[in-house]
Design a protein around this motif. Structure first.
Motif, PDB file in Angstrom:
ATOM      1  N   GLU A 324       0.831  -1.212   0.000  1.00  0.00           N
ATOM      2  CA  GLU A 324       0.000   0.000   0.000  1.00  0.00           C
ATOM      3  C   GLU A 324       0.867   1.265   0.000  1.00  0.00           C
ATOM      4  O   GLU A 324       0.532   2.263  -0.662  1.00  0.00           O
ATOM      5  CB  GLU A 324      -0.916  -0.001   1.221  1.00  0.00           C
ATOM      6  N   LEU A 325       1.986   1.216   0.731  1.00  0.00           N
ATOM      7  CA  LEU A 325       2.881   2.366   0.761  1.00  0.00           C
ATOM      8  C   LEU A 325       3.480   2.626  -0.616  1.00  0.00           C
ATOM      9  O   LEU A 325       3.555   3.792  -1.063  1.00  0.00           O
ATOM     10  CB  LEU A 325       3.995   2.114   1.780  1.00  0.00           C
ATOM     11  N   GLU A 327       2.176   1.844  -3.500  1.00  0.00           N
ATOM     12  CA  GLU A 327       1.126   2.377  -4.359  1.00  0.00           C
ATOM     13  C   GLU A 327       0.872   3.851  -4.064  1.00  0.00           C
ATOM     14  O   GLU A 327       0.639   4.654  -4.971  1.00  0.00           O
ATOM     15  CB  GLU A 327      -0.167   1.564  -4.177  1.00  0.00           C
ATOM     16  N   TYR A 328       0.931   4.221  -2.788  1.00  0.00           N
ATOM     17  CA  TYR A 328       0.749   5.627  -2.425  1.00  0.00           C
ATOM     18  C   TYR A 328       1.869   6.484  -3.013  1.00  0.00           C
ATOM     19  O   TYR A 328       1.619   7.559  -3.573  1.00  0.00           O
ATOM     20  CB  TYR A 328       0.709   5.776  -0.907  1.00  0.00           C
ATOM     21  N   TYR A 329       3.116   6.006  -2.903  1.00  0.00           N
ATOM     22  CA  TYR A 329       4.246   6.756  -3.468  1.00  0.00           C
ATOM     23  C   TYR A 329       4.106   6.890  -4.978  1.00  0.00           C
ATOM     24  O   TYR A 329       4.388   7.955  -5.549  1.00  0.00           O
ATOM     25  CB  TYR A 329       5.561   6.054  -3.120  1.00  0.00           C
ATOM     26  N   PHE A 331       1.363   6.856  -6.777  1.00  0.00           N
ATOM     27  CA  PHE A 331       0.275   7.792  -7.085  1.00  0.00           C
ATOM     28  C   PHE A 331       0.740   9.237  -6.868  1.00  0.00           C
ATOM     29  O   PHE A 331       0.491  10.120  -7.707  1.00  0.00           O
ATOM     30  CB  PHE A 331      -0.931   7.481  -6.194  1.00  0.00           C
ATOM     31  N   SER A 332       1.435   9.470  -5.755  1.00  0.00           N
ATOM     32  CA  SER A 332       1.916  10.823  -5.451  1.00  0.00           C
ATOM     33  C   SER A 332       2.960  11.273  -6.459  1.00  0.00           C
ATOM     34  O   SER A 332       2.990  12.439  -6.865  1.00  0.00           O
ATOM     35  CB  SER A 332       2.501  10.870  -4.036  1.00  0.00           C
ATOM     36  N   ALA A 340       7.997  11.897  -3.145  1.00  0.00           N
ATOM     37  CA  ALA A 340       7.560  10.513  -3.375  1.00  0.00           C
ATOM     38  C   ALA A 340       8.422   9.853  -4.444  1.00  0.00           C
ATOM     39  O   ALA A 340       8.785   8.674  -4.329  1.00  0.00           O
ATOM     40  CB  ALA A 340       6.090  10.496  -3.783  1.00  0.00           C
TER      41      ALA A 340
END
Length: 829
Positions: A324-325, A327-329, A331-332, A340
């Motif tokens: 999840e981390l 994927e967050y990076y 996306f950012s 990111a």
């Protein structure tokens, strides 16, 4: 006779290796201690070839060339088949829910013996039916029959092996060893093949593997430490790295032989020099370090399935959370967040347990950051704040380093110089260090030792470990004290070249100082266990585990354990204990490594003990479990209490505290003491969140037992239990734990090893007394499975407080007290 000849030869060669400590010496420290500095262009270190020095005749060479060509074709076909099988197995493992190490206890052992076999047959029939219908969710390895072409290839390979082709003989033995390339696992056959090859050709790998069989006793081979040491020493004399590590570890720990530091330092030094040679033979500033070593206990949520102490779980994030981390990076980063992008670049550059290293992706993210923060002329944006400056310096330095080393991008030293200069101006430590390297070696600039030293000093001042090492190497002749201080700082950061140079320094005076000898061993051992690209079994072990090949994983981790790796000892103990405790194994071959459950328990206990002596979390508690339950050794509650006390006091392990409370409450292995029991229960509640409920229930039970003993007129101490708890009586604890000053690791070391080894010669407790420790105690007590340990467990201190009548009366009294408390609690107010 063969044993004595081998040992004499080993001693002579070890003495020669120990005396020959010159490497590429450039400078020395003042006084008696010299610092050996390997040159930037390392000498060529080559693995020993058993045929070296013997010229083949023309006919022999032609024959060898024909065999080599046939072997290459066969091997390519077998590898292609095995890769397809591995991919299928990995998909099957990923499709299951939960861990393939989930343990189901064999409950049939509690039935009468006449009913055990019929019940097991019925259970097996049900499981087989569920598998056939596709409703059995538990993972199990698929039994495959290889296609005809693979069977033909195996037959051809066996023919080449019978003709004496070395590569074919080794591969055929490996196939039997691990059950790979279409062949079933057959440890007895593998041992026969290795032994034949070791005795006929003196092949170092075969000698090492024969020693491994004799050391561990797998496949029905009798465990004989004398033969294990002989064969492994013969391989070590040929400078075979894994064998040198085994002999070094056994020498420094006194396993199956007399403890000798000089023998250890000779073997570790030889292996460390080859490791450093390989390290320096890579790109500028050395190779990237090997991958992260996975602890199987982390995959399970600690060795007990729950965290029992502050160090039970070593990873800070789980697989799902890490995904999840990422994927967050991502996306950012797509939204233009340069922080990111840089975080992704760092993760892909270094690699992670859950992320493969990918330099191409790293360069893409770094270039994205540079395009956001720099103009086309390479100037930092005028509106950049301090946060942007820090990110820009990091990105510029990383990109320059990749250009210099050719990582993910083609080597471009002129462009590397540009970005490293920018990174240096912005204060990036790695950039400053790399720029110093370019000045030292005259890459795109005039060589200048003064400029290089200044840059290395700047990098060291910013805390960069590589800067510390390079500064030490540069000034060791003029400022030896500063050089040693800088090496020590780099060593604390884990830099292998710093550890190597410190090891060389200590080795120069090791003959006259036991302390210096042990410091040298510690430094060399750090090098060989961390710079282990060429001989580490961990990559094969985790790959086997992730495709569900638990037997293969166990064998690889057992090899790592014998080589002295603490994580290898932990992982081997986890898998062997799983085989001994589980009702049904996902890989049934795992239980075939040893012939009986008792052998599995015994070897698991050996590795738990060795891991405990290397400060691996939970391992000391597991060692106590084996003593408490008598798994693989005789039941010895006194030694169990000693192990728990070490874990409780030095590791702050909550489960060990609870176990000690239970033992003091019931007088098992220690003198019965309600106050100490309460003290340890309180500590367990404070330390371990996962055990709070058990701790509170235990405190209530302790109160009831205390009151019952007081009613009966027994000695319950000088002060009330809950209103004025006394301080811990350390003298009584020491006496109860079987030691005047508290149990020491030395009490447990000897338990760890070997039936006919040096420990028995010295009259200490060997394999029959400890050698085990496993998953059993704390978890089993919490599950009510402590009947075996209680029987005849020890002295209660009062002679009659733990008999059947007392236990029955205390139990009834406990129930009455709890019912009374509950009745008062529900009364209307």
């Amino acid at each position: 006779m063969r044993l004595w000849v081998g040992l004499v030869l080993w001693s002579a060669v070890s003495g020669f290796a120990y005396a020959d400590t010159d490497l590429s010496t450039e400078t020395s420290l003042s006084g008696d201690t010299e610092l050996l500095i390997p040159s930037q262009t390392p000498p060529a270190f080559e693995e020993h070839d058993s045929n070296e020095g013997r010229k083949l005749s023309l006919e022999e060479q032609k024959k060898k060339d024909i065999f080599d060509k046939q072997f290459a074709d066969i091997y390519a076909e077998l590898v292609e088949y095995q890769n397809a099988v591995d991919m299928e197995d990995e998909k099957r493992v990923l499709s299951i829910k939960g861990s393939i190490l989930d343990t189901r206890r064999d409950l049939t052992r509690y039935l009468p013996e006449t009913l055990q076999q019929p019940v097991r047959r019925i259970r097996g029939t049900i499981v087989s039916f569920l598998k056939w219908t596709g409703h059995y969710s538990r993972y199990s390895r698929k039994v495959r029959t290889p296609p005809e072409r693979i069977q033909e290839a195996i037959a051809q390979l066996s023919g080449l092996a019978d003709r004496g082709h070395q590569d074919s003989m080794l591969l055929r033995a490996e196939m039997d060893m691990y059950g790979r390339y279409g062949a079933p696992m057959d440890l007895a056959s593998a041992f026969t093949r290795y032994q034949k090859m070791a005795e006929s050709s003196g092949n170092a790998t075969a000698q090492y593997m024969v020693g491994f069989f004799y050391s561990t006793g797998i496949g029905g081979v009798p465990q004989q430490n004398s033969l294990a040491l002989l064969y492994t020493t013969m391989a070590a004399i040929q400078e075979y790295g894994p064998a040198e590590m085994v002999v070094g570890f056994r020498s420094i720990m006194g396993l199956g032989t007399a403890e000798t530091c000089s023998g250890a330092v000779a073997n570790y030094q030889s292996a460390a020099r080859r490791s450093i040679g390989h390290f320096l033979s890579g790109p500028p500033l050395g190779r990237a370090m090997p991958k992260y070593r996975v602890r199987l206990s982390d995959e399970m949520g600690s060795a007990y399935g729950v965290q029992t102490g502050p160090n039970s779980i070593h990873r800070s994030i789980g697989r799902e959370a890490f995904g999840e981390l990422i994927e967050y990076y991502r996306f950012s980063a797509q939204k233009g967040n340069f922080k990111a992008s840089l975080a992704l670049a760092d993760l892909y550059y270094s690699g992670h347990q859950f992320l493969e290293r990918n330099l191409t992706v790293t360069s893409r993210h770094v270039r994205r950051v540079l395009s956001q923060l720099f103009t086309q002329e390479g100037k930092l944006r005028s509106d950049a704040g301090q946060a942007e400056v820090n990110v820009a310096g990091h990105a510029a330095g990383l990109y320059g380093l990749m250009l210099l080393r050719g990582e993910g991008v083609p080597v471009d030293t002129s462009l590397a110089l540009k970005w490293l200069r920018i990174g240096t101006e912005l204060g990036h430590g790695a950039a400053i260090n790399a720029l110093g390297y370019m000045h030292q070696h005259g890459i795109e600039v005039d060589p200048s030792a003064e400029d290089a030293i200044e840059l290395y000093k700047r990098a060291a001042d910013r805390g960069h470990s590589g800067g510390h090492v390079n500064y030490a190497l540069a000034v060791s002749s003029t400022m030896p004290k500063a050089a040693v201080n800088s090496l020590n700082r780099a060593a604390r950061s884990g830099h292998v070249l710093a550890h190597f140079n410190l090891g060389e320094m200590h080795a120069r005076v090791a003959e006259t100082s036991e302390v210096q000898c042990r410091l040298a061993v510690a430094s060399y051992r750090f090098v060989v266990e961390n710079a282990d690209w060429q001989h580490s079994p961990f990559a094969q072990g985790i790959a086997a585990f992730r495709r569900g090949d638990l037997a293969g994983a166990a064998l690889h981790y057992m090899r790592a354990a014998e080589m002295g790796y603490g994580v290898g000892q932990l992982n081997a103990a986890v898998l062997l204990e799983h085989a001994a405790r589980a009702d049904y194994q996902g890989d049934p071959r795992l239980a075939e490594i040893y012939e009986t459950r008792g052998q599995l328990d015994r070897q698991a206990g050996v590795y738990w003990t060795r891991a405990a002596n290397q400060n691996i979390a939970d391992a000391r508690v597991k060692q106590g479990d084996h003593y408490y339950h008598g798994r693989g050794t005789e039941c010895n509650p006194t030694r169990a209490a000693a192990a728990y006390r070490i874990a409780a006091e030095s590791e702050r392990n909550g489960l060990a505290m609870w176990n000690l409370g239970y033992m003091f409450e019931n007088g098992i292995g220690v003198e019965r003491d309600f106050h100490l029991a309460k003290r340890y229960y309180d500590l367990a509640v404070e330390t371990n969140e996962n055990g709070r409920l058990a701790g509170y229930v235990s405190l209530v039970r302790l109160c009831a037992k205390y009151l019952w003993a007081w009613v009966r007129g027994e000695d319950v101490g000088d002060a009330p239990l809950f209103f004025a708890p006394r301080l811990v009586n350390t003298a009584k604890m020491a006496a109860g734990s079987g030691s005047n000053g508290g149990p020491k690791n030395d009490d447990m070391n000897d338990v760890a090893d070997e039936g006919n080894g040096y420990a028995h010669q010295q009259g200490v407790h060997g394999v029959d007394e400890l050698q085990a420790d496993e998953w059993g105690l704390g978890a089993d007590i919490l599950n009510g499975d402590d009947d075996h340990a209680r029987g005849g467990a020890g002295d209660d201190g009062d002679g009659d407080g733990d008999d059947e009548e007392g236990d029955l009366g205390a139990g009834i009294f406990f129930v009455v007290v709890v019912l009374a408390i509950g009745w008062f609690a529900i009364q209307p107010r």
